[in-house]
Design an enzyme around this catalytic site. Structure first.
Site, mmCIF file in Angstrom:
data_model
loop_
_atom_site.group_PDB
_atom_site.id
_atom_site.type_symbol
_atom_site.label_atom_id
_atom_site.label_comp_id
_atom_site.label_asym_id
_atom_site.label_seq_id
_atom_site.Cartn_x
_atom_site.Cartn_y
_atom_site.Cartn_z
ATOM 1 N N ALA A 92 0.821 -1.214 0.000
ATOM 2 C CA ALA A 92 0.000 0.000 0.000
ATOM 3 C C ALA A 92 0.855 1.264 0.000
ATOM 4 O O ALA A 92 0.498 2.261 -0.630
ATOM 5 C CB ALA A 92 -0.932 -0.008 1.206
ATOM 6 N N GLU A 93 1.982 1.218 0.701
ATOM 7 C CA GLU A 93 2.818 2.406 0.840
ATOM 8 C C GLU A 93 3.657 2.695 -0.398
ATOM 9 O O GLU A 93 3.742 3.844 -0.845
ATOM 10 C CB GLU A 93 3.743 2.255 2.058
ATOM 11 C CG GLU A 93 3.056 2.405 3.404
ATOM 12 C CD GLU A 93 2.713 3.856 3.717
ATOM 13 O OE1 GLU A 93 3.237 4.750 3.039
ATOM 14 O OE2 GLU A 93 1.917 4.077 4.646
ATOM 15 N N SER A 94 4.311 1.674 -0.950
ATOM 16 C CA SER A 94 5.310 1.929 -1.999
ATOM 17 C C SER A 94 5.226 1.003 -3.190
ATOM 18 O O SER A 94 6.034 1.129 -4.121
ATOM 19 C CB SER A 94 6.719 1.811 -1.390
ATOM 20 O OG SER A 94 6.985 0.449 -1.050
ATOM 21 N N TYR A 199 -6.999 3.938 1.956
ATOM 22 C CA TYR A 199 -5.692 3.345 2.249
ATOM 23 C C TYR A 199 -5.824 2.165 3.210
ATOM 24 O O TYR A 199 -5.262 1.079 2.975
ATOM 25 C CB TYR A 199 -4.797 4.432 2.845
ATOM 26 C CG TYR A 199 -3.543 3.956 3.537
ATOM 27 C CD1 TYR A 199 -2.378 3.726 2.817
ATOM 28 C CD2 TYR A 199 -3.522 3.769 4.920
ATOM 29 C CE1 TYR A 199 -1.218 3.304 3.463
ATOM 30 C CE2 TYR A 199 -2.375 3.350 5.558
ATOM 31 C CZ TYR A 199 -1.228 3.115 4.834
ATOM 32 O OH TYR A 199 -0.091 2.700 5.478
#
Length: 214
Positions: A92-94, A199
């Site tokens: 999800a972040e990168s 998110y």
């Protein structure tokens, strides 16, 4: 008298011999049927596995890659985390880009802000170098420490901890004090920010799949 009986009489077969031969034929038919059923079962299992891996038309491993698996498992084990959860956050972040830098300066796989990294390094009693946040093992280790910290702070609730990872502890603490967002003051029932809500939902969806892969 049947044709088989007349043929048996002509060949001089005895009744016991005929029965034995008939029993052999029945056993052979059963073996053949069992072999067919076993083959059908193998095909069904293979089709089921294919359907599991190709959900939604794209291979499961393409949509939920197993990158940096060894580093994720090691960092997760150090801080008693489920590696499936760590992978879910990293995706999800990168999207598993170790060189990723956000518009606000968050770095690496787990998108660690240098200021947050320095704070975590202090908690771990380690020297801090912001450039090392590009190293997958360091970035994942700091991210796992922070996830463990947040899970402990929010009674192990993954949704609330994930919200704090994205929004920060201060904002989550404010929401927890508002009955509109929290019924018990400990976990969030509503996430005020639509961006953060999306998110967190993505992390939870990732987690459901990574539990099957890890």
């Amino acid at each position: 008298m049947t044709q088989r009986q007349r043929a048996a009489r002509r060949t001089g077969e005895s009744a016991p011999l005929r029965r034995a031969r008939a029993a052999r034929r029945r056993r052979q038919r059963r073996r053949t049927m069992l072999a067919v059923l076993a083959s059908a079962l193998v095909v069904l299992i293979a089709l089921g596995a294919w359907a599991l891996i190709h959900r939604g038309g794209a291979p499961l491993f393409d949509r939920y890659p197993m990158r940096y698996e060894a580093e994720i498992r090691q960092a997760a084990a150090e801080f008693s985390l489920d590696p499936a959860y760590v992978a879910s956050v990293a995706l999800a972040e990168s999207s598993f880009d170790a060189e990723a830098v956000s518009s606000v300066g968050a770095i690496g796989l787990m998108q660690i802000m240098p200021s947050t990294g320095e704070w975590i390094a202090g908690k771990l009693d380690e020297a801090f170098d912001a450039q090392r946040l590009y190293e997958p093992s360091v970035n994942l280790r700091y991210g796992c420490w922070y996830l463990r910290f947040l899970l402990d702070r929010y009674d192990g609730d993954m949704r609330t901890a994930s919200t704090a990872y994205h929004q920060g502890q201060g904002r989550v603490d404010e929401w927890l004090q508002d009955p509109e967002y929290s019924e018990d003051g400990k976990t969030l029932s509503v996430i005020s920010s639509s961006v953060t809500d999306t998110y967190v939902n993505r992390i939870m969806e990732n987690y459901a799949h990574y539990q099957e892969l890890y």
